[in-house]
Motif scaffolding. Structure first.
Motif, short mmCIF file in Angstrom:
data_model
loop_
_atom_site.label_atom_id
_atom_site.label_comp_id
_atom_site.label_asym_id
_atom_site.label_seq_id
_atom_site.Cartn_x
_atom_site.Cartn_y
_atom_site.Cartn_z
N VAL A 54 0.83 -1.21 0.00
CA VAL A 54 0.00 0.00 0.00
C VAL A 54 0.87 1.25 0.00
CG1 VAL A 54 -1.65 1.35 1.35
CG2 VAL A 54 -1.99 -1.11 1.06
N TYR A 55 1.92 1.27 0.81
CA TYR A 55 2.82 2.44 0.86
C TYR A 55 3.48 2.68 -0.50
CZ TYR A 55 2.35 2.19 5.94
OH TYR A 55 1.84 2.17 7.23
N ASN A 56 3.90 1.59 -1.16
CA ASN A 56 4.54 1.73 -2.47
C ASN A 56 3.57 2.25 -3.52
OD1 ASN A 56 7.00 0.80 -1.51
ND2 ASN A 56 6.60 -1.33 -2.08
N LEU A 57 2.33 1.80 -3.45
CA LEU A 57 1.33 2.27 -4.41
C LEU A 57 0.99 3.74 -4.17
CD1 LEU A 57 -1.09 -0.80 -4.59
CD2 LEU A 57 0.64 -0.13 -6.25
N LYS A 58 0.92 4.14 -2.92
CA LYS A 58 0.61 5.54 -2.62
C LYS A 58 1.68 6.47 -3.13
CE LYS A 58 -1.24 7.05 1.08
NZ LYS A 58 -1.59 7.39 2.47
N ASN A 78 -10.51 8.60 -13.84
CA ASN A 78 -10.60 8.84 -15.28
C ASN A 78 -9.74 9.99 -15.81
OD1 ASN A 78 -12.88 6.91 -16.05
ND2 ASN A 78 -13.83 8.07 -14.39
N ILE A 79 -9.34 10.91 -14.94
CA ILE A 79 -8.66 12.11 -15.43
C ILE A 79 -7.27 12.29 -14.81
CG2 ILE A 79 -8.78 14.62 -15.60
CD1 ILE A 79 -11.81 14.40 -15.61
N ASN A 80 -7.15 12.11 -13.51
CA ASN A 80 -5.88 12.38 -12.82
C ASN A 80 -4.73 11.58 -13.42
OD1 ASN A 80 -7.41 12.77 -9.53
ND2 ASN A 80 -7.19 14.21 -11.20
N PRO A 81 -3.55 12.22 -13.59
CA PRO A 81 -2.43 11.60 -14.32
C PRO A 81 -1.52 10.73 -13.46
CG PRO A 81 -1.87 13.86 -13.79
CD PRO A 81 -3.27 13.64 -13.28
N TRP A 82 -2.04 9.61 -12.95
CA TRP A 82 -1.17 8.63 -12.29
C TRP A 82 -1.05 7.41 -13.20
CZ3 TRP A 82 -3.84 4.10 -11.19
CH2 TRP A 82 -5.23 4.19 -11.13
N SER A 83 0.03 6.66 -13.05
CA SER A 83 0.38 5.61 -14.00
C SER A 83 -0.22 4.25 -13.62
CB SER A 83 1.91 5.48 -14.12
OG SER A 83 2.25 4.38 -14.95
N THR A 84 -1.16 3.79 -14.42
CA THR A 84 -1.70 2.44 -14.22
C THR A 84 -0.64 1.39 -14.47
OG1 THR A 84 -3.86 3.23 -14.99
CG2 THR A 84 -3.54 0.85 -14.91
N ILE A 119 4.30 -2.73 -9.88
CA ILE A 119 4.57 -2.85 -8.44
C ILE A 119 3.79 -4.02 -7.85
CG2 ILE A 119 4.15 -1.74 -6.21
CD1 ILE A 119 4.94 0.89 -7.45
N VAL A 120 2.52 -4.16 -8.22
CA VAL A 120 1.70 -5.25 -7.69
C VAL A 120 2.27 -6.59 -8.12
CG1 VAL A 120 -0.58 -6.33 -7.78
CG2 VAL A 120 -0.39 -3.85 -7.54
N ARG A 121 2.68 -6.72 -9.38
CA ARG A 121 3.25 -7.98 -9.86
C ARG A 121 4.54 -8.31 -9.12
NH1 ARG A 121 2.78 -7.73 -16.45
NH2 ARG A 121 0.57 -8.25 -16.63
N SER A 122 5.39 -7.33 -8.95
CA SER A 122 6.64 -7.56 -8.24
C SER A 122 6.38 -8.03 -6.82
CB SER A 122 7.48 -6.28 -8.24
OG SER A 122 8.66 -6.46 -7.49
N HIS A 123 5.40 -7.42 -6.17
CA HIS A 123 5.05 -7.81 -4.80
C HIS A 123 4.51 -9.24 -4.77
CE1 HIS A 123 3.67 -7.17 -0.66
NE2 HIS A 123 2.58 -7.81 -1.04
N ILE A 124 3.68 -9.58 -5.75
CA ILE A 124 3.13 -10.94 -5.81
C ILE A 124 4.24 -11.96 -5.96
CG2 ILE A 124 1.78 -12.51 -7.26
CD1 ILE A 124 -0.06 -10.11 -7.86
N LEU A 125 5.18 -11.70 -6.87
CA LEU A 125 6.28 -12.64 -7.09
C LEU A 125 7.10 -12.82 -5.82
CD1 LEU A 125 7.60 -11.72 -10.65
CD2 LEU A 125 6.50 -13.83 -9.95
N ASP A 126 7.44 -11.72 -5.17
CA ASP A 126 8.23 -11.82 -3.94
C ASP A 126 7.51 -12.64 -2.88
OD1 ASP A 126 10.17 -10.29 -5.12
OD2 ASP A 126 9.60 -8.42 -4.14
N THR A 127 6.20 -12.40 -2.72
CA THR A 127 5.44 -13.10 -1.70
C THR A 127 5.33 -14.58 -2.00
OG1 THR A 127 4.15 -11.08 -1.30
CG2 THR A 127 3.24 -13.15 -0.47
N VAL A 128 5.00 -14.93 -3.26
CA VAL A 128 4.84 -16.33 -3.64
C VAL A 128 6.15 -17.08 -3.52
CG1 VAL A 128 4.33 -17.88 -5.57
CG2 VAL A 128 2.85 -15.93 -5.12
#
Length: 258
Positions: free
Chosen positions: A9-13, A57-63, A69-78
């Motif tokens: 959550v901190y990394n995503l924020k 829909n408008i704010n410029p944050w990167s999907t 980040i989520v994928r990297s976290h998943i790999l580390d956890t698994v």
């Protein structure tokens, strides 16, 4: 696990460029994590629906960065959980491939190249890959089917299988699970080339090399050869009851040990 979740959550924020967007992210996350079945913006008690709509829909944050980040976290956890499980045979990694339709009505200027009709449904057709490890079922990746003349859902599914990270496929025995939309000869040969197990659906009118169709088989568990395939498969089936009371036999087949 709580520490891992907090770190994620901190990394995503940190991806949010302003404090205002960080607050909106907190509000959206709170809606989902509350698990009350009310994740829509109008159910937020801290932010207005219009503010959350602008955030989505408008704010410029990167999907794209968020997915990384989520994928990297998943790999580390698994992989950490795998390393703590001790030595032995490699466990199975189930890879579920599914074609999901988000039905749409009306006109969507931004989506005009993506909205198509498939199997009688008009909308956004997405090929989604889920990873199943133990009790975890994890959305991993997706591709949008863009209509006739573009790669088919089965071809998109094969591309997603090809892009599975080696850090997973080298540590697990991979088994592909898919329905009849992914039962094409091209898809099956592709999975076989990767030396993965597979269980996938095929139509009951698929032909055998001896001229019969799968509907003509009466004994489950037979090893047969389908037209177009260079290897035998083991066939089983199940029955579904239609609205009119008749039963329809749906065939599943399992590729042999790779």
């Amino acid at each position: 696990m709580l520490a891992y979740a907090q770190e994620l959550v901190y990394n995503l924020k940190e991806l949010m460029p302003t404090q205002y967007q960080k607050d909106n992210f907190d509000a959206m996350l709170g809606l989902f994590l509350s698990a009350q079945g009310h994740p829509l913006p109008e159910h937020s008690k801290t932010k207005s629906p219009s503010a959350l709509s602008r955030f989505l829909n408008i704010n410029p944050w990167s999907t794209r960065d968020m997915i990384r980040i989520v994928r990297s976290h998943i790999l580390d956890t698994v992989l950490k959980a795998l390393s703590e499980s001790g030595k032995g045979r490699r466990p199975f990694l189930q890879v579920i491939i599914d074609l999901t339709t988000l039905e749409k009505r009306g006109k969507f200027r931004e989506f005009e190249d993506l909205i198509r009709v498939y199997n009688g449904k008009r909308g956004l057709h997405i090929v989604v890959v889920y990873l199943v490890v133990g009790k975890w079922r994890i959305p991993w990746s997706f591709r949008v089917w863009r209509g006739k003349g573009t790669p088919s859902p089965a071809q998109l599914g094969l591309k997603l299988v090809k892009r599975l990270p080696k850090s997973l496929t080298e540590r697990f025995r991979v088994i592909i699970l898919a329905d009849t939309a992914f039962g094409s000869v091209e898809f099956l040969h592709g999975v076989r080339k990767f030396r993965y197990y597979a269980v996938t659906g095929v139509a009951i009118n698929r032909k055998l090399i001896d001229g019969r169709a799968l509907r003509d088989l009466h004994k489950p568990g037979q090893q047969v050869r389908l037209v177009g395939l260079k290897f035998p498969v083991t066939v089983s089936w199940y029955y579904l009851k239609r609205d009119n009371g008749y039963f329809l036999k749906n065939v599943l087949f399992c590729l042999l040990d790779p």
